[in-house]
Design a protein around this motif. Structure first.
Motif, PDB file in Angstrom:
ATOM      1  N   ASP A  20      42.277  35.966  39.502  1.00 47.67           N
ATOM      2  CA  ASP A  20      43.577  36.409  40.019  1.00 47.67           C
ATOM      3  C   ASP A  20      44.292  37.319  39.023  1.00 47.67           C
ATOM      4  O   ASP A  20      44.869  38.333  39.407  1.00 47.67           O
ATOM      5  CB  ASP A  20      44.455  35.200  40.329  1.00 47.67           C
ATOM      6  CG  ASP A  20      45.805  35.605  40.893  1.00 47.67           C
ATOM      7  OD1 ASP A  20      45.848  36.020  42.075  1.00 47.67           O
ATOM      8  OD2 ASP A  20      46.802  35.520  40.141  1.00 47.67           O
ATOM      9  N   THR A  21      44.232  36.981  37.737  1.00 46.67           N
ATOM     10  CA  THR A  21      44.901  37.772  36.703  1.00 46.67           C
ATOM     11  C   THR A  21      44.029  37.786  35.445  1.00 46.67           C
ATOM     12  O   THR A  21      43.491  36.751  35.051  1.00 46.67           O
ATOM     13  CB  THR A  21      46.276  37.174  36.351  1.00 46.67           C
ATOM     14  OG1 THR A  21      47.053  37.052  37.544  1.00 46.67           O
ATOM     15  CG2 THR A  21      47.001  38.055  35.345  1.00 46.67           C
ATOM     16  N   VAL A  22      43.909  38.977  34.848  1.00 45.50           N
ATOM     17  CA  VAL A  22      43.172  39.120  33.592  1.00 45.50           C
ATOM     18  C   VAL A  22      44.193  39.142  32.458  1.00 45.50           C
ATOM     19  O   VAL A  22      44.979  40.079  32.337  1.00 45.50           O
ATOM     20  CB  VAL A  22      42.311  40.402  33.582  1.00 45.50           C
ATOM     21  CG1 VAL A  22      41.592  40.529  32.241  1.00 45.50           C
ATOM     22  CG2 VAL A  22      41.305  40.385  34.727  1.00 45.50           C
ATOM     23  N   GLY A  62      35.914  42.170  33.144  1.00 49.19           N
ATOM     24  CA  GLY A  62      37.004  41.312  33.588  1.00 49.19           C
ATOM     25  C   GLY A  62      37.998  42.087  34.433  1.00 49.19           C
ATOM     26  O   GLY A  62      38.800  42.861  33.910  1.00 49.19           O
ATOM     27  N   GLU A  63      37.943  41.896  35.756  1.00 50.27           N
ATOM     28  CA  GLU A  63      38.845  42.589  36.678  1.00 50.27           C
ATOM     29  C   GLU A  63      39.340  41.619  37.743  1.00 50.27           C
ATOM     30  O   GLU A  63      38.648  40.663  38.106  1.00 50.27           O
ATOM     31  CB  GLU A  63      38.142  43.779  37.347  1.00 50.27           C
ATOM     32  CG  GLU A  63      37.755  44.893  36.388  1.00 50.27           C
ATOM     33  CD  GLU A  63      37.120  46.065  37.116  1.00 50.27           C
ATOM     34  OE1 GLU A  63      37.008  45.986  38.369  1.00 50.27           O
ATOM     35  OE2 GLU A  63      36.732  47.034  36.445  1.00 50.27           O
ATOM     36  N   LYS A  64      40.518  41.890  38.214  1.00 51.11           N
ATOM     37  CA  LYS A  64      41.098  41.063  39.245  1.00 51.11           C
ATOM     38  C   LYS A  64      40.283  41.163  40.533  1.00 51.11           C
ATOM     39  O   LYS A  64      39.859  42.250  40.936  1.00 51.11           O
ATOM     40  CB  LYS A  64      42.539  41.517  39.518  1.00 51.11           C
ATOM     41  CG  LYS A  64      43.251  40.693  40.584  1.00 51.11           C
ATOM     42  CD  LYS A  64      44.683  41.162  40.777  1.00 51.11           C
ATOM     43  CE  LYS A  64      45.387  40.353  41.853  1.00 51.11           C
ATOM     44  NZ  LYS A  64      46.801  40.749  42.045  1.00 51.11           N
ATOM     45  N   GLY A  65      40.042  40.009  41.176  1.00 57.50           N
ATOM     46  CA  GLY A  65      39.327  39.985  42.440  1.00 57.50           C
ATOM     47  C   GLY A  65      37.847  39.672  42.328  1.00 57.50           C
ATOM     48  O   GLY A  65      37.206  39.370  43.343  1.00 57.50           O
ATOM     49  N   GLU A  66      37.279  39.727  41.134  1.00 56.90           N
ATOM     50  CA  GLU A  66      35.851  39.422  41.014  1.00 56.90           C
ATOM     51  C   GLU A  66      35.622  37.911  40.994  1.00 56.90           C
ATOM     52  O   GLU A  66      36.538  37.127  40.703  1.00 56.90           O
ATOM     53  CB  GLU A  66      35.270  40.062  39.757  1.00 56.90           C
ATOM     54  CG  GLU A  66      35.820  39.527  38.446  1.00 56.90           C
ATOM     55  CD  GLU A  66      35.280  40.272  37.242  1.00 56.90           C
ATOM     56  OE1 GLU A  66      34.617  41.306  37.431  1.00 56.90           O
ATOM     57  OE2 GLU A  66      35.517  39.822  36.103  1.00 56.90           O
TER      58      GLU A  66
END
Length: 228
Positions: A202-204, A174-178
């Motif tokens: 956008d936000t985890v 879980g990472e921003k941008g994926e």
């Protein structure tokens, strides 16, 4: 242990015909003499039978046929064992024992494989139970990392925890941008984004965890979606 073929093994066994080849002529002579005696006896029996009543002759023929049938049945039952030498019989028994041993070995291998799978399944369940119990603490560590500075000692402890879970096959994701994937992301909010061409993370809010292909907890995320 290589595969054992009982039929091929038994086909190579010696029989009594192979070991008694020299005695065959004598046996044939004896058989010829017996045939001659039987023929003479049959002739005498024919002459005597002419004087017997018809009912007694029929009873005698029936008894003879029954006796011949019983002799043939007994000969058929003992034919297989009588044609084997003592060595051949011993080899036959050894082949049967070896075949039984191979069946037992195959059953043991199947049992061992099932036991190993069960052991791995119980081990994985234990890891999942520990991970589930520690999820709130792991989420707090992630928030501290993101919103404040960690001193060296606390950072060292957090890194040890991460490495311990990696040792047992636990993967954090879980990472921003994926790209947003509903099979591993739990979208708690969709917000329109004019710059987004497809749904992305956008936000985890909380990281996800999995073991192999099994998702233990989906990542809770805010998703940026195209406006249209």
């Amino acid at each position: 242990m290589s595969d054992f073929n009982k039929d091929e093994y038994l086909n190579d066994l010696p029989d009594m015909d192979d070991l008694s080849g020299q005695a065959a002529p004598a046996a044939a002579s004896a058989a010829d003499g017996a045939s001659a005696d039987s023929a003479a006896g049959a002739a005498g029996a024919t002459q005597e039978g002419a004087a017997q009543p018809a009912a007694a002759q029929s009873q005698e023929n029936g008894d003879s046929a029954a006796a011949d049938g019983a002799d043939k049945a007994d000969a058929a039952d003992g034919k297989a064992d009588d044609t084997l030498t003592p060595l051949g019989q011993a080899k036959k028994e050894a082949a049967e024992y070896l075949e039984a041993l191979q069946r037992e070995r195959a059953e043991f291998i199947n049992f061992r494989n099932r036991a190993q799978k069960e052991q791995e399944r119980f081990r994985q369940h234990g890891i999942i139970d520990v991970l589930t119990a520690l999820l709130p603490a792991l989420d707090d560590i992630d928030r501290i990392r993101e919103h404040s500075e960690m001193d060296d000692s606390f950072k060292a402890v957090a890194n040890k925890i991460d490495k311990a879970f990696e040792k047992f096959g636990v993967e954090k994701f879980g990472e921003k941008g994926e790209d947003f994937d509903p099979t591993k992301h739990d979208a708690i909010l969709h917000k329109p984004d004019p710059n987004a061409e497809k749904e992305t993370v956008d936000t985890v809010v909380e990281a996800g965890y999995r073991i192999g292909d099994r998702v233990i907890r989906a990542a809770r995320v805010v998703v940026a979606s195209p406006q249209n």
